[in-house]
Motif scaffolding. Sequence first.
Motif, PDB file in Angstrom:
ATOM      1  N   PRO A 191      26.643  12.200 -14.028  1.00  0.00           N
ATOM      2  CA  PRO A 191      27.440  13.330 -13.565  1.00  0.00           C
ATOM      3  C   PRO A 191      26.825  14.677 -13.940  1.00  0.00           C
ATOM      4  O   PRO A 191      26.919  15.637 -13.201  1.00  0.00           O
ATOM      5  N   CYS A 192      26.184  14.731 -15.110  1.00  0.00           N
ATOM      6  CA  CYS A 192      25.421  15.903 -15.528  1.00  0.00           C
ATOM      7  C   CYS A 192      24.489  15.452 -16.646  1.00  0.00           C
ATOM      8  O   CYS A 192      24.552  14.307 -17.099  1.00  0.00           O
ATOM      9  N   SER A 193      23.620  16.340 -17.103  1.00  0.00           N
ATOM     10  CA  SER A 193      22.558  15.918 -18.017  1.00  0.00           C
ATOM     11  C   SER A 193      23.071  15.489 -19.386  1.00  0.00           C
ATOM     12  O   SER A 193      22.410  14.714 -20.073  1.00  0.00           O
ATOM     13  N   ASP A 194      24.248  15.976 -19.822  1.00  0.00           N
ATOM     14  CA  ASP A 194      24.746  15.545 -21.125  1.00  0.00           C
ATOM     15  C   ASP A 194      25.740  14.384 -21.011  1.00  0.00           C
ATOM     16  O   ASP A 194      26.377  14.017 -21.992  1.00  0.00           O
ATOM     17  N   ILE A 195      25.879  13.814 -19.812  1.00  0.00           N
ATOM     18  CA  ILE A 195      26.681  12.597 -19.637  1.00  0.00           C
ATOM     19  C   ILE A 195      25.796  11.592 -18.888  1.00  0.00           C
ATOM     20  O   ILE A 195      25.902  11.418 -17.678  1.00  0.00           O
TER      21      ILE A 195
END
Length: 357
Positions: A191-195
């Motif tokens: 979903p995004c770079s930290d997930i």
Amino acid sequence: MFSFRTTPIEDQLDKSLTEGRVGCFCTQNCWNPDTGEFLYDLFSKRGNLSYVFSPRDTELTPLTNHIEVEADRLKELDAVVVEIQDAGSRYFNYTKDVLKLMTILRDMGDEAPSMYVVDHLNPAGRVVEGTMPQGDSVEPFVPKVAHRHGLTLGELCNLYYSEIGARFALHVISALAISNGKSVMPWAIAPCSDIPGLFTCEMYSGGGLWNNTNVVPGIGTARPYEYIGAPFIKPDAASLMPAVDGAMLRPCSFTPATGRYENRKCYGFQILLEPGTEYHSLIHTLQLMRQMNNLYPVEFKLEEGFATKLSDPVLYDYIFCKVDWNDAREHIKVEEQKWIRKAKKFLLYDDQPYRIK
């Protein structure tokens, strides 16, 4: 006007989609595994794609990403089609961006284009954690939902549409009508770079709060929200931390490649989820923060934005030992039950949100 539709976006025959000027508000999760194309390719082929609203940085970036949108650009459109992957927590950046978009559309009145949401399954599932925002300190563009809300993006938009008194046309395309949930799991495309993966969303509802402290949740490593630490934490900290059902703590060290402690060695622990059990990330995070405050009263800091993000004075006081555990736990239980009752009015699918008991 609100509608819930059970056929794919490419089969929708609305004139605004087939002949009108279309803007796509999307992330990398708008990729269709059946066609090998992104959402905006559909309208580009039709010749009516006017604009793509996308994250300002690359798909995988160490920076905090947002999707920017302005009313002047929206005035040029007949329809805006939204497709992102929500992460299941109310403070997920891209979801807040979608709700900001809805607020702008509401304020545009009769000039607002129609909004279509291509829904996705929630990778954090139907589990509910925490409380609805309370008090005067609340983040902007955050709906009155629990920390881990158990809804899909389409259901969140349905709720927010009601909360803000919107009148523009809102249409949700069922998550069961798209291929992504059948051939590509909700977490397969980050979903995004930290997930980045399978377990991250189960840890984000609590773990996201570490971003507003001086203890880092593994941002700048390959395992965000699993690794928790800071340079001032002692190597044996894991043995002093509270454990909960569903998770184990392993002592570890890591050196973030970016962020507050870039290229500095941090000590702490890795949260390991136990197979077949459910983990209440928010409860565990609050317990860990309370213990951090006890062990490191000088070094450990809650920083700007923390109280607004948590948005619950009772839980805030628990961290500082002003509220005992039994009272905090009962408060969470009652508020989760309240949220589930509220959520039922906005559900679009048969399965129901539930608490971890």
